[in-house]
Structures are given as structure tokens and as C-alpha cells.
Motif scaffolding. Structure first.
Motif, PDB file in Angstrom:
ATOM      1  N   LEU A   2      17.832   1.737  -1.384  1.00 36.81           N
ATOM      2  CA  LEU A   2      17.243   0.418  -1.228  1.00 36.81           C
ATOM      3  C   LEU A   2      16.026   0.289  -2.144  1.00 36.81           C
ATOM      4  CD1 LEU A   2      17.379  -0.038   2.655  1.00 36.81           C
ATOM      5  CD2 LEU A   2      18.924  -0.974   0.936  1.00 36.81           C
ATOM      6  N   GLU A   3      15.718  -0.936  -2.516  1.00 31.91           N
ATOM      7  CA  GLU A   3      14.594  -1.214  -3.401  1.00 31.91           C
ATOM      8  C   GLU A   3      13.602  -2.140  -2.708  1.00 31.91           C
ATOM      9  OE1 GLU A   3      14.121   0.135  -6.349  1.00 31.91           O
ATOM     10  OE2 GLU A   3      16.038   1.210  -6.312  1.00 31.91           O
ATOM     11  N   PRO A   4      12.333  -2.152  -3.149  1.00 31.51           N
ATOM     12  CA  PRO A   4      11.361  -3.085  -2.578  1.00 31.51           C
ATOM     13  C   PRO A   4      11.906  -4.513  -2.587  1.00 31.51           C
ATOM     14  CG  PRO A   4      10.242  -1.486  -3.934  1.00 31.51           C
ATOM     15  CD  PRO A   4      11.720  -1.267  -4.148  1.00 31.51           C
ATOM     16  N   GLY A   5      11.723  -5.195  -1.469  1.00 37.01           N
ATOM     17  CA  GLY A   5      12.222  -6.554  -1.296  1.00 37.01           C
ATOM     18  C   GLY A   5      13.562  -6.617  -0.589  1.00 37.01           C
ATOM     19  N   ASP A   6      14.313  -5.496  -0.562  1.00 37.18           N
ATOM     20  CA  ASP A   6      15.591  -5.476   0.155  1.00 37.18           C
ATOM     21  C   ASP A   6      15.339  -5.588   1.654  1.00 37.18           C
ATOM     22  OD1 ASP A   6      17.086  -5.156  -2.157  1.00 37.18           O
ATOM     23  OD2 ASP A   6      17.376  -2.988  -1.897  1.00 37.18           O
ATOM     24  N   PRO A   7      16.265  -6.214   2.380  1.00 38.77           N
ATOM     25  CA  PRO A   7      16.116  -6.264   3.835  1.00 38.77           C
ATOM     26  C   PRO A   7      16.279  -4.885   4.444  1.00 38.77           C
ATOM     27  CG  PRO A   7      18.205  -7.247   3.161  1.00 38.77           C
ATOM     28  CD  PRO A   7      17.448  -6.917   1.912  1.00 38.77           C
ATOM     29  N   LEU A 115       8.536   0.459   5.133  1.00 35.95           N
ATOM     30  CA  LEU A 115       9.062  -0.849   5.515  1.00 35.95           C
ATOM     31  C   LEU A 115       8.059  -1.594   6.385  1.00 35.95           C
ATOM     32  CD1 LEU A 115      11.514   1.515   6.415  1.00 35.95           C
ATOM     33  CD2 LEU A 115      12.782  -0.527   5.852  1.00 35.95           C
ATOM     34  N   ALA A 116       8.164  -2.915   6.389  1.00 35.50           N
ATOM     35  CA  ALA A 116       7.413  -3.784   7.296  1.00 35.50           C
ATOM     36  C   ALA A 116       7.988  -5.181   7.162  1.00 35.50           C
ATOM     37  CB  ALA A 116       5.917  -3.793   6.972  1.00 35.50           C
ATOM     38  N   ASP A 117       7.794  -5.979   8.182  1.00 36.88           N
ATOM     39  CA  ASP A 117       8.258  -7.372   8.176  1.00 36.88           C
ATOM     40  C   ASP A 117       9.744  -7.480   7.839  1.00 36.88           C
ATOM     41  OD1 ASP A 117       5.669  -8.312   8.801  1.00 36.88           O
ATOM     42  OD2 ASP A 117       5.107  -8.222   6.682  1.00 36.88           O
ATOM     43  N   GLY A 118      10.518  -6.459   8.252  1.00 37.99           N
ATOM     44  CA  GLY A 118      11.967  -6.497   8.070  1.00 37.99           C
ATOM     45  C   GLY A 118      12.440  -6.254   6.650  1.00 37.99           C
ATOM     46  N   GLU A 119      11.559  -5.716   5.796  1.00 40.92           N
ATOM     47  CA  GLU A 119      11.995  -5.445   4.424  1.00 40.92           C
ATOM     48  C   GLU A 119      11.371  -4.163   3.889  1.00 40.92           C
ATOM     49  OE1 GLU A 119       9.288  -7.756   1.216  1.00 40.92           O
ATOM     50  OE2 GLU A 119      10.652  -9.028   2.361  1.00 40.92           O
ATOM     51  N   VAL A 120      11.960  -3.677   2.817  1.00 37.25           N
ATOM     52  CA  VAL A 120      11.472  -2.492   2.129  1.00 37.25           C
ATOM     53  C   VAL A 120      10.254  -2.875   1.298  1.00 37.25           C
ATOM     54  CG1 VAL A 120      12.042  -0.750   0.388  1.00 37.25           C
ATOM     55  CG2 VAL A 120      13.787  -1.475   2.050  1.00 37.25           C
ATOM     56  N   LEU A 121       9.160  -2.119   1.466  1.00 33.84           N
ATOM     57  CA  LEU A 121       7.951  -2.356   0.675  1.00 33.84           C
ATOM     58  C   LEU A 121       7.836  -1.388  -0.495  1.00 33.84           C
ATOM     59  CD1 LEU A 121       5.291  -2.900   3.477  1.00 33.84           C
ATOM     60  CD2 LEU A 121       6.665  -4.611   2.280  1.00 33.84           C
ATOM     61  N   ALA A 122       8.289  -0.137  -0.276  1.00 24.58           N
ATOM     62  CA  ALA A 122       8.188   0.877  -1.319  1.00 24.58           C
ATOM     63  C   ALA A 122       9.206   1.975  -1.048  1.00 24.58           C
ATOM     64  CB  ALA A 122       6.783   1.476  -1.359  1.00 24.58           C
ATOM     65  N   THR A 123       9.635   2.647  -2.114  1.00 25.17           N
ATOM     66  CA  THR A 123      10.524   3.794  -1.995  1.00 25.17           C
ATOM     67  C   THR A 123       9.954   4.939  -2.819  1.00 25.17           C
ATOM     68  OG1 THR A 123      11.903   3.107  -3.854  1.00 25.17           O
ATOM     69  CG2 THR A 123      12.577   2.366  -1.656  1.00 25.17           C
ATOM     70  N   TYR A 124      10.310   6.149  -2.439  1.00 25.33           N
ATOM     71  CA  TYR A 124       9.789   7.343  -3.089  1.00 25.33           C
ATOM     72  C   TYR A 124      10.914   8.368  -3.229  1.00 25.33           C
ATOM     73  CZ  TYR A 124       5.614   5.311  -0.895  1.00 25.33           C
ATOM     74  OH  TYR A 124       4.634   4.463  -0.465  1.00 25.33           O
TER      75      TYR A 124
END
Length: 147
Positions: A2-7, A115-124
Motif C-alpha cells: 500500500l502507498e500513502p493515500g491508499d485506504p 495509518l490514521a483517518d482510514g488511510e495510509v500515511l506512510a510506509t517503510y
């Protein structure tokens, strides 16, 4: 992955206590995938998240560790290492698949998702050492307003 912005995906899994857990990704959450309980890097990474757990909780962030080990092995690992956050058992790779984390080698790749607010914020795609501190720094940057 998943990427930032994805649900955020909807997932449920058993924790080390055998309880069914459905994380609330509407709230700030860290999910870290790791290959296997009791291995050197995975133990170090889990220990660092445990050491930082009071700070994550103070900031209102839930922490979950996920591997393809079963709940019984997670219980042994949590007990041996003094882990006080949920370790989610994903023996069939369903949770990893929902996050787009590869299990092609028979274990989950080491990946972390904020994640927050039902979406991905960052990935590592981290190295174990120092990773929890890096994520905590990002959390502070996203959820703590200075001044």
C-alpha cells in the motif's frame, strides 16, 4: 505494498492471547510486519517498539506487530520479550496480503505502515535497528503540533 493515500484495509486476526482483534485504522496506528518470532532482527525490532510503546500510547497511537507465526508462538515470544502490544497471527498471509506485503518466501517481508483517518500515511521498508525511533519521529511530526 500500500502507498500513502491508499485506504486502510479491513483486517482481523488473533492476537497472542487468542482473542480476535480488528484494528481501528480511523485512529493513529502503526502496523509492523516482520518475518519470524525469536529471530535476531525481529526480536530487536519488537524490543524497540516495546521500549517506545509508552511514547506511542501517550500520542494516542496503537502498535501492532504481524508475522505468519501462530498465536501460540506469538504468546511465547511476547512472554519471553515482555511485549505489551498485540502481535497478530497471520499464518495464511491474509493480513499481509491486505497490505500488499509479500509472503513469497514463506514469511512476511519486513514492512511498516502508519495509518490514521482510514488511510495510509506512510510506509517503510526498514532495517530493524532504530526503526521504532524513526516511526516515532514521524508520528510526532504528523500528530503533534509544536508551540
Amino acid at each position: 505494498m500500500l502507498e500513502p493515500g491508499d485506504p486502510a484495509p479491513d483486517v482481523s486476526a488473533r492476537n497472542q492471547d487468542g482473542e480476535s482483534v480488528t484494528p481501528d485504522f480511523g485512529e493513529p496506528t502503526v502496523v509492523f510486519f516482520y518475518p519470524e518470532d525469536f529471530t535476531k532482527g525481529c526480536t530487536a525490532e519488537a524490543a524497540e517498539f516495546q521500549a517506545a510503546l509508552p511514547e506511542f500510547r501517550e500520542l494516542g497511537v496503537a502498535v501492532y506487530g504481524v508475522s505468519m507465526d501462530d498465536a501460540e508462538r506469538h504468546a511465547e515470544f511476547a512472554d519471553a520479550e515482555g511485549l505489551r502490544f498485540d502481535l497478530l497471527a497471520d499464518p495464511d498471509g491474509t493480513v499481509a496480503e491486505a497490505f500488499g506485503v509479500s509472503t513469497e518466501h514463506g514469511y512476511a517481508d519486513r514492512r511498516t505502515v502508519l495509518l490514521a483517518d482510514g488511510e495510509v500515511l506512510a510506509t517503510y521498508a526498514p532495517e530493524p535497528a532504530g526503526h521504532a525511533a524513526d516511526v516515532l519521529d514521524d508520528v510526532r511530526g504528523k500528530f503533534v503540533v509544536e508551540g
